[in-house]
Design an enzyme around this catalytic site. Structure first.
Site, PDB file in Angstrom:
ATOM      1  CG  ASP A 192      -4.154   1.776  -3.676  1.00  0.00           C
ATOM      2  OD1 ASP A 192      -3.405   2.991  -4.623  1.00  0.00           O
ATOM      3  OD2 ASP A 192      -4.981   2.139  -3.104  1.00  0.00           O
TER       4      ASP A 192
ATOM      5  CE1 TYR B 159      -3.655   2.921   0.333  1.00  0.00           C
ATOM      6  CE2 TYR B 159      -3.107   2.965   2.653  1.00  0.00           C
ATOM      7  CZ  TYR B 159      -3.796   3.120   1.603  1.00  0.00           C
ATOM      8  OH  TYR B 159      -4.393   4.663   1.588  1.00  0.00           O
TER       9      TYR B 159
END
Length: 272
Positions: A165, A124
């Protein structure tokens, strides 16, 4: 003997909320039915949830700050080894860059799992934030992460699968409104350049490689302005693989039909 592996990655933007939705996280995970499921932005501390997913081993990385960031990986196989974000520190350089990466490393942003045939790394990536307020952290992180991934493959001889992400739309084709977003967080020249450097270090963007000219397919939509209804989105969630196994990709997908978060899951099928 070649083996087929299935993967999914999903920024859940708060796992406790998704557990309560209909369909729930458990139902969606069962529908995805993959060998490895990676999550980002779990926003959890240890002991806050008890997730019963039979057949899966659970690997968690929690942020020190409550209700923030965090990653997790659910895998059918038990990993040989697990590394977390502090493993990036040797690749962070010195001085201010090292301090910035050390700060981000407390936020539960990496779960790296070693298996027999490959490394699987869930990430992330730090958001550059409004007006690029955190761009220095982001640049230092991107350099350290690239060094970390390259070292994993070099030191173990195993290919790397990394997903998550990445908080960047790489090219104009990867978001609905590139001109009005130029220079904004997630579409700054700096962030796009670092993503190019990552690919140039020996990694393939699996979905774009399979769909070089496809427009209008995104993995994140703002909760504002009816963005998802209008498909005003961004493709910022990726599966990257070592170039050496790019030809082993059998399928790659973006599951815009799955709701529950402002992101949708992305998928990959690989034969090794």
């Amino acid at each position: 003997m070649p083996q087929t592996y299935t993967f999914a990655s999903w920024n859940v933007n708060g796992l406790r909320a998704v557990l309560k939705k209909d369909p729930s996280f458990i139902q969606i995970a069962q529908e995805l039915d993959v060998d490895i499921l990676a999550l980002q932005e779990t926003k959890l501390q240890e002991g806050q949830v008890d997730i019963d997913l039979p057949g899966y081993r659970q690997t968690w990385s929690y942020a020190e700050r409550k209700g923030y960031s965090g990653t997790a990986v659910f895998s059918r196989q038990e990993p040989l080894r697990v590394l977390r974000a502090d493993a990036l520190l040797p690749y962070a350089g010195e001085g201010e860059a090292a301090e910035l990466v050390a700060q981000a490393a407390t936020e539960g942003r990496v779960c790296a799992l070693e298996f027999d045939k490959f490394w699987f790394v869930d990430v992330y990536t730090p958001n550059a934030q409004n007006e690029l307020a955190r761009i220095d952290v982001r640049m230092a992180w991107d350099d350290a992460y690239r060094g970390f991934l390259s070292a994993l493959g070099r030191e173990t001889g195993k290919p790397v699968v990394t997903c998550g992400d990445f908080n960047v739309a790489h090219e104009e084709i990867d978001l609905k409104n590139p001109k009005s977003n130029r220079g904004n967080a997630g579409f700054s020249d700096e962030e796009r350049g670092k993503f190019t450097e990552l690919l140039n270090a020996g990694f393939t963007d699996t979905w774009r490689s399979a769909n070089p000219d496809v427009e209008g397919v995104y993995s994140w939509w703002s909760y504002r302005f009816n963005a998802r209804k209008n498909n005003a989105g961004w493709r910022i969630d990726y599966f990257l693989v070592s170039d050496a196994i790019a030809d082993n990709v059998r399928d790659t997908g973006i599951r815009g039909d799955i709701f529950g978060s402002d992101h949708c899951p992305v998928t990959l099928t690989l034969e090794l």
